[in-house]
Design an enzyme around this catalytic site. Structure first.
Site, short mmCIF file in Angstrom:
data_model
loop_
_atom_site.label_atom_id
_atom_site.label_comp_id
_atom_site.label_asym_id
_atom_site.label_seq_id
_atom_site.Cartn_x
_atom_site.Cartn_y
_atom_site.Cartn_z
N SER A 161 18.94 -86.60 -33.05
CA SER A 161 17.61 -87.27 -32.43
C SER A 161 18.31 -87.43 -30.82
O SER A 161 17.64 -87.58 -30.03
CB SER A 161 17.28 -88.47 -32.88
OG SER A 161 18.10 -89.29 -33.25
N HIS B 257 19.29 -92.87 -28.72
CA HIS B 257 17.90 -92.32 -28.33
C HIS B 257 17.91 -92.29 -26.78
O HIS B 257 17.97 -91.68 -26.05
CB HIS B 257 16.59 -92.94 -28.74
CG HIS B 257 16.42 -92.65 -30.37
ND1 HIS B 257 15.62 -93.38 -30.69
CD2 HIS B 257 17.09 -91.60 -30.85
CE1 HIS B 257 15.49 -92.86 -32.09
NE2 HIS B 257 16.23 -91.80 -32.23
#
Length: 286
Positions: free
Chosen positions: A156, A215
């Site tokens: 991610s 992230h």
């Protein structure tokens, strides 16, 4: 006679082409293959977390005390089928468009540098948060032999880097005077959709069990690297190679500076974690 705009709209390029999306498909299939390898051959222990730790998950007590190799390894590991499923879908959606506008070399560079950098940022962030927790609760918590670990895995961070790179490209293209109004409106819709996806990912990452630091780190690093590609005055392979080399060198320097800590408490926790996992391995082999 009015001049013809020198802008070539993305729609003029074929949108459905295996060659155009080959690298993205390879990355997706590679992540899926690694996941099946995990569950088939790299799961000797009962605990999923312990297996991930053995295989190379990003754990700040280990990553920051010499296990720098956990940064690249952790970005190809996934915790379960839902995790790999969501990441594969996101990589397809973002990666195909990124590969089309940036090309394969820059796509791979952004993906790797963002993913590794995100893991590094996550480990350092968690370490700093642990220091704050010790300062806040040391007067109230009894000393014991428990070491708490946070396991970071997944692509991610790299995907967020690609998403941020898409934002940079779209923002620059939208502000180009050569873009026709119809195409400009279409690009704006794409930009808003990607920004919304990034925002939703970060909001969702606020819940427990999600590594939101990765992230944020991946998005920031992806934006910075792609900004170098986008604003370079002279477009050439050598310039792109130079920008990539500078970004990679800065990342290596950051890894070298952060990942060999001599903090005694951190080294104690490292030793404790490896002793506990070795006990699990010994018990599993008996």
């Amino acid at each position: 006679m009015s001049e013809q705009p020198n802008y070539t709209p993305p729609a003029s390029k074929p949108r459905i082409s295996l060659k155009a999306m080959a690298l993205t498909l390879i990355l997706v299939l590679f992540n899926i293959a690694v996941y099946f390898y995990q569950i088939a051959f790299a799961s000797p222990l009962e605990s999923r977390e312990s297996n991930l730790l053995l295989f190379g998950a990003n754990i700040y007590q280990l990553s920051l005390t010499g296990d720098w190799w956990r940064y690249p390894i952790s970005m190809i590991l996934h915790s379960d089928a839902m995790h790999i499923g969501f990441n594969s879908l996101a990589l397809l959606v973002i990666g195909i468009e990124c590969e089309r506008v940036y090309g394969k070399f820059k796509l791979l560079s952004i993906y790797i540098i963002s993913g590794v950098g995100a893991a590094l940022f996550s480990a350092y962030w968690q370490y700093q948060e642990s220091l704050k927790a010790v300062d806040s609760f040391s007067l109230y918590m009894p000393i014991n032999n428990t070491v708490y670990i946070t396991i970071g895995v997944g692509a991610s961070g790299a995907i967020m880097g690609l998403a941020a790179a898409s934002v940079i490209y779209l923002f620059k293209t939208i502000n180009s005077p050569d873009v026709p109004d119809i195409e400009n409106a279409k690009l704006k819709r794409q930009l808003y959709n990607i920004i919304a996806m990034i925002a939703l990912t970060l909001v969702n990452g606020m819940q427990s069990g999600v590594d939101n630091a990765a992230h944020v780190g991946g998005a920031v690093i992806g934006a910075l690297v792609s900004l170098g590609y986008v604003i370079s005055a002279k477009k050439s392979y050598l310039i792109d190679l130079l920008i990539t080399a500078i970004a990679a060198a800065l990342l290596i320097f950051a890894i070298y500076s952060i990942s060999f800590s001599t903090d005694e408490d951190l080294l104690f926790e490292r030793e404790f974690i490896y002793q506990e996992i070795q006990k699990e391995v010994t018990d599993a082999n008996q």
